[in-house]
Design a protein around this motif. Structure first.
Motif, PDB file in Angstrom:
ATOM      1  N   MET A 182       0.846  -1.193   0.000  1.00 28.90           N
ATOM      2  CA  MET A 182       0.000   0.000   0.000  1.00 28.90           C
ATOM      3  C   MET A 182       0.882   1.243   0.000  1.00 28.90           C
ATOM      4  N   THR A 183       0.527   2.188  -0.871  1.00 28.35           N
ATOM      5  CA  THR A 183       1.333   3.391  -0.995  1.00 28.35           C
ATOM      6  C   THR A 183       0.829   4.464  -0.043  1.00 28.35           C
ATOM      7  N   ASP A 184       1.700   4.946   0.802  1.00 31.41           N
ATOM      8  CA  ASP A 184       1.371   6.022   1.723  1.00 31.41           C
ATOM      9  C   ASP A 184       2.627   6.848   1.920  1.00 31.41           C
ATOM     10  N   LEU A 185       2.537   7.859   2.759  1.00 32.52           N
ATOM     11  CA  LEU A 185       3.702   8.701   2.994  1.00 32.52           C
ATOM     12  C   LEU A 185       4.863   7.890   3.549  1.00 32.52           C
ATOM     13  N   ILE A 186       6.036   8.039   2.933  1.00 32.95           N
ATOM     14  CA  ILE A 186       7.249   7.386   3.409  1.00 32.95           C
ATOM     15  C   ILE A 186       7.853   8.280   4.487  1.00 32.95           C
ATOM     16  N   ARG A 202      -7.490  13.659   4.192  1.00 32.10           N
ATOM     17  CA  ARG A 202      -6.190  14.004   3.588  1.00 32.10           C
ATOM     18  C   ARG A 202      -5.914  13.077   2.407  1.00 32.10           C
ATOM     19  N   LEU A 203      -5.479  13.658   1.284  1.00 34.44           N
ATOM     20  CA  LEU A 203      -5.198  12.885   0.064  1.00 34.44           C
ATOM     21  C   LEU A 203      -3.693  12.813  -0.165  1.00 34.44           C
ATOM     22  N   VAL A 204      -3.171  11.607  -0.337  1.00 32.07           N
ATOM     23  CA  VAL A 204      -1.761  11.401  -0.657  1.00 32.07           C
ATOM     24  C   VAL A 204      -1.682  10.748  -2.035  1.00 32.07           C
ATOM     25  N   VAL A 205      -1.015  11.426  -2.952  1.00 31.65           N
ATOM     26  CA  VAL A 205      -0.849  10.921  -4.315  1.00 31.65           C
ATOM     27  C   VAL A 205       0.634  10.659  -4.523  1.00 31.65           C
ATOM     28  N   SER A 206       0.964   9.509  -5.120  1.00 34.62           N
ATOM     29  CA  SER A 206       2.365   9.094  -5.182  1.00 34.62           C
ATOM     30  C   SER A 206       2.757   8.582  -6.554  1.00 34.62           C
ATOM     31  N   SER A 207       3.969   8.924  -6.963  1.00 36.90           N
ATOM     32  CA  SER A 207       4.601   8.372  -8.160  1.00 36.90           C
ATOM     33  C   SER A 207       6.089   8.690  -8.068  1.00 36.90           C
ATOM     34  N   ALA A 208       6.911   7.829  -8.633  1.00 33.83           N
ATOM     35  CA  ALA A 208       8.364   8.025  -8.545  1.00 33.83           C
ATOM     36  C   ALA A 208       8.838   9.074  -9.542  1.00 33.83           C
ATOM     37  N   ALA A 209       8.113  10.176  -9.596  1.00 37.76           N
ATOM     38  CA  ALA A 209       8.475  11.291 -10.469  1.00 37.76           C
ATOM     39  C   ALA A 209       9.625  12.080  -9.848  1.00 37.76           C
ATOM     40  N   THR A 210      10.054  13.121 -10.550  1.00 36.57           N
ATOM     41  CA  THR A 210      11.153  13.960 -10.077  1.00 36.57           C
ATOM     42  C   THR A 210      10.776  15.421 -10.266  1.00 36.57           C
ATOM     43  N   ALA A 229       3.337   5.776 -17.003  1.00 35.72           N
ATOM     44  CA  ALA A 229       3.555   6.013 -15.576  1.00 35.72           C
ATOM     45  C   ALA A 229       2.453   5.341 -14.765  1.00 35.72           C
ATOM     46  N   ARG A 230       2.782   5.029 -13.527  1.00 33.69           N
ATOM     47  CA  ARG A 230       1.799   4.538 -12.563  1.00 33.69           C
ATOM     48  C   ARG A 230       1.657   5.566 -11.451  1.00 33.69           C
ATOM     49  N   VAL A 231       0.435   5.715 -10.964  1.00 30.90           N
ATOM     50  CA  VAL A 231       0.152   6.679  -9.896  1.00 30.90           C
ATOM     51  C   VAL A 231      -0.790   6.027  -8.888  1.00 30.90           C
ATOM     52  N   SER A 232      -0.527   6.273  -7.616  1.00 31.53           N
ATOM     53  CA  SER A 232      -1.405   5.826  -6.533  1.00 31.53           C
ATOM     54  C   SER A 232      -2.043   7.040  -5.884  1.00 31.53           C
ATOM     55  N   ASP A 270      11.335   8.740  -4.912  1.00 35.72           N
ATOM     56  CA  ASP A 270      11.726   7.507  -4.226  1.00 35.72           C
ATOM     57  C   ASP A 270      11.504   6.352  -5.196  1.00 35.72           C
ATOM     58  N   SER A 271      12.528   5.519  -5.367  1.00 34.33           N
ATOM     59  CA  SER A 271      12.462   4.438  -6.358  1.00 34.33           C
ATOM     60  C   SER A 271      11.447   3.364  -6.002  1.00 34.33           C
ATOM     61  N   THR A 272      10.971   3.337  -4.744  1.00 35.79           N
ATOM     62  CA  THR A 272       9.986   2.330  -4.348  1.00 35.79           C
ATOM     63  C   THR A 272       8.563   2.762  -4.671  1.00 35.79           C
ATOM     64  N   LEU A 273       8.367   3.993  -5.076  1.00 38.53           N
ATOM     65  CA  LEU A 273       7.040   4.480  -5.425  1.00 38.53           C
ATOM     66  C   LEU A 273       6.625   3.938  -6.795  1.00 38.53           C
TER      67      LEU A 273
END
Length: 770
Positions: A1-5, A474-482, A463-466, A513-516
């Motif tokens: 599950m993707t959440d804040l690291i 609170r909404l957390v959106v994640s992807s290994a972008a830069t 790309a993949r996005v969670s 983060d490469s794990t995203l």
């Protein structure tokens, strides 16, 4: 599950930012962290067992290391180890193991791999010590002798050695041609033939390249790297050293500029990994400013351009040939000439492209690679043609406006270039421009007005996005972008906040983060169209899930409603047009007994549909210069840049990107060049004092116009295109054309330094310009 690291600082907008819509001038969500110092860069992460590595650079351009005497360095205080090709840890030998995701064809350079020296400044040893100061002192004690071989770094003396890139080796598609240019050239009543030269440029972002490798108890490597892709750096490390990707985590939450220099992992990364593996402790390696000149750069380029036209100004033939340098190891290629087959309607087009191998490090993409030089040459040639025809330069471009792609007849996904011309000209006051050169003066300065067209590809990738909505709303959106300073944090937060109807401060976009979830390398102005579309897609899926939850409520007002029949506003879901029936999202999750709801989205381009179109972003650049001929000094006093780049998501950061590109275009036109002493094969002005860039005093009024455009071929979800590269394209040409209008001197090489203003470009031989 993707959440804040927890270890990753992901900024959110400050309280009070409130509701946002695409295009609004929202301040950067990461701005506070950057100005207060809370943002940590690659060289600022600590570990209890941290040691420091300093690179020893080679001093010859070609040959072999005969002897490395490290005894004095090893005996120096605090020194732990000196790594060389003779004692480094095991590395994989096959080329494929060292190819990162953007590597050109050929054999990638591997630091400390053997005794071979391929270029001046090559890393030949790494001194590791308890402190940076001890490592730096000991690095100066390393003594090296070489078997020196004859090197070659003068491209202009070796144009006869140019060769066509090998498509299979370079991953290169040769530029297309059509019609019969030679026949058109012979028959044309009006002709222009010109040569162009552009010297080497180096990226030189403020943050120098650095890697901090934190060595875990289980051998896991957590790496903070200056890179444009955490996942590319992880790929590079895991493949090159034969490590499972689960043993390597790469993070780059903040990057202090890159401009393409971080597309490929630079050599401090494998050196830091080698040291950490050998010592089984944490290591930091930071390059010096001088060493920032010892890897990829914008390649030295020579071009020849011919334009054939009728007396009416209609183009009858375009010929564009380019030659630029590459290394002995790799075939680095750019799309220098392709733009001449896209910008103007013409039936006879011939394009050619070659390389000259040199004893240098491989060049690397720099902002608008290929276009920064190729479009410059075309647009100066178009200005020359306009003057031969005694025609206004803007009128000539409108006369030859391409309604479909000249080379293959494909339609454009969207093309509002005509509006760029018209709106830019109106804002600049172009109608008041006298045609004749040397017709405007202000005191001791000649005044000139010039213009040019800009073009860049509209790229979109995978790309993949969670997206995770928490019970507190609170909404957390994640992807290994830069985010390399382009505003990725902000743009993605805007997209998510608008989609979910949340205030900006309730949205956190997590990247670096490469794990995203997987994201492409941040390059080519593709992030908003790619990752941004993924964010929109993930939010759409999340909204559909929330609607289903709402439909399960007792006496639900949402039963039977489709997603398009509900609105998400002010942190709530409501039937369309019925705010009195709104349900807060936090209350919805509470009633459903859920702590969080997560959805993931895979963003894939509409490949089959997109192939039917040419997808590009366009601009029109108008420029005013003031020239003091007695001193050879040029001031760029006014620029208007009208850009058609699809829908604008973040108005403030998008405009900032264009302004930054214009500043760099001024720098490219008037200041930037890395000079080589070919006797040594070495770049000589490898510092900020002698590598000149535009400073505050060089920059005056820059006005950015975003022409209305909505491109649902490039981006079905958002209608966006990229704006990072287009800001620089055409600027150098507009400045050169303005200088001609001011002085009557046609200057075709960059940078346009005072000696060229005084002598004229034709008085400076190509051999001396290199």
């Amino acid at each position: 599950m993707t959440d804040l690291i927890p270890e990753l600082r992901a900024p959110s907008a400050p309280e009070g930012t409130g509701r946002v819509r695409a295009g609004m001038p929202v301040s950067r969500v990461d701005g506070r962290d950057k100005v207060t110092g809370a943002a940590k860069y690659a060289a600022e992460h600590e570990a209890d067992d941290l040691s420091y590595g300093v690179v020893v650079s080679g001093t010859v351009a070609k040959g072999r290391i005969k002897q490395l005497d490290v005894s004095a360095a090893l005996a120096a205080p605090g020194v732990i180890e000196v790594l060389t090709h003779e004692n480094r840890p095991k590395m994989r030998s096959l080329d494929i193991a060292w190819k990162d995701m953007t590597a050109p064809g050929g054999s990638p350079f591997r630091p400390l791999y053997s005794d071979r020296v391929f270029y001046s400044g090559q890393p030949i040893a790494l001194v590791v010590a308890e402190t940076f100061e001890e490592a730096r002192h000991a690095a100066a004690l390393v003594r090296v002798t070489y078997d020196v071989e004859q090197h070659e770094t003068n491209m202009l003396d070796n144009l006869h050695m140019a060769y066509k890139p090998r498509p299979m080796k370079a991953g290169f598609t040769p530029p297309s041609s059509k019609g019969d240019f030679d026949k058109a050239w012979q028959a044309a009543p009006v002709k222009v033939e010109s040569e162009f030269y552009n010297g080497v440029e180096h990226h030189n972002p403020m943050e120098m390249f650095a890697s901090t490798v934190i060595y875990g108890e289980d051998g896991h490597l957590t790496i903070y790297d200056k890179t444009q892709s955490s996942q590319n750096s992880r790929w590079f490390v895991s493949h090159g050293f034969g490590l499972s990707k689960d043993k390597v985590t790469v993070r780059n939450p903040y990057v202090g500029g890159a401009f393409g220099s971080g597309l490929r992992p630079q050599y401090q990364l494998p050196l830091a990994v080698m040291a950490a593996q050998k010592l089984k402790r944490s290591v930091r390696v930071v390059l010096t400013r001088q060493q920032m000149f010892s890897f990829g750069h914008r390649p030295e380029t020579w071009q020849k351009l011919k334009l054939a036209a009728g007396q009416d100004g209609k183009l009858q033939g375009i010929y564009h040939e380019a030659v630029h340098e590459t290394s002995r190891l790799e075939d680095y290629v750019e799309v220098v000439v392709n733009w001449s087959g896209q910008l103007y309607a013409c039936e006879n087009i011939e394009l050619g492209y070659k390389l000259v191998a040199q004893d240098r490090y491989s060049p690397i993409d720099m902002r608008a690679p290929g276009a920064a030089h190729g479009v410059q040459a075309l647009e100066i040639a178009m200005d020359e043609l306009a003057y031969k025809l005694e025609m206004d330069p803007l009128e000539l471009r409108l006369l030859n406006y391409a309604e479909t792609n000249p080379l293959d007849g494909k339609p454009y996904s969207t093309k509002e270039l005509r509006q760029c011309y018209l709106q830019g000209a109106e804002r600049f006051g172009w109608k008041d421009r006298p045609l004749a050169p040397r017709s405007m003066r202000d005191g001791d300065e000649l005044v000139g007005w010039g213009m040019a067209t800009g073009i860049w590809d509209s790229l979109v990738m995978v790309a993949r996005v969670s997206a995770v909505l928490h019970a507190d709303g609170r909404l957390v959106v994640s992807s290994a972008a830069t985010d390399i300073g382009t505003g990725t944090y902000t743009a993605m937060s805007i997209i998510a906040a608008e989609a979910m109807g949340l205030p900006m401060e309730r949205v956190t976009f997590q990247l670096g983060d490469s794990t995203l979830p997987m994201a492409p390398i941040e390059g080519g102005s593709s992030h908003v169209a790619t990752v941004g579309s993924g964010v929109a897609g993930a939010c759409d899926k999340l909204k559909a899930t929330l609607l289903k939850l709402a439909q399960q409520l007792p006496d639900s007002a949402f039963k039977g409603l489709k997603p398009k029949e509900v609105d998400f506003e002010d942190g709530a879901i409501q039937p369309h047009g019925k705010p009195e029936q709104a349900v807060q999202l936090s209350a919805l999750l509470a009633q459903a007994g859920k702590e969080r709801v997560e959805e993931k989205f895979l963003m894939t381009p509409q490949m089959l549909k997109q192939r039917k179109y040419v997808r590009a972003v366009h601009s029109a650049v108008f420029c005013e210069v003031r020239v003091n001929e007695k001193l050879g000094m040029v001031r760029v006093t006014r620029v208007v840049d009208a850009v058609a780049a699809g829908r604008i998501i973040s108005g403030k950061t998008a405009a900032s990107q264009i302004v930054g590109g214009v500043v760099w275009g001024i720098s490219q036109a008037l200041h930037e060049e890395t000079h080589t002493d070919h006797r040594l094969g070495r770049f000589m002005n490898h510092n900020y004092a002698e590598y000149h860039i535009a400073a505050n005093a060089d920059i005056h009024d820059i006005d950015v116009i975003f022409v209305e455009e909505d491109d649902r071929i490039v981006s079905k979800q958002l209608g966006v295109k990229g704006v990072g590269e287009i800001g620089i394209v055409g600027v150098a040409a507009a400045i050169s054309n303005a200088i001609f209008h001011a002085t009557g001197k046609r200057l075709r090489s960059t940078p346009i330094t005072p000696d060229k203003i005084l002598l004229g470009d034709q008085e400076v031989p190509l051999q001396q310009r290199g």
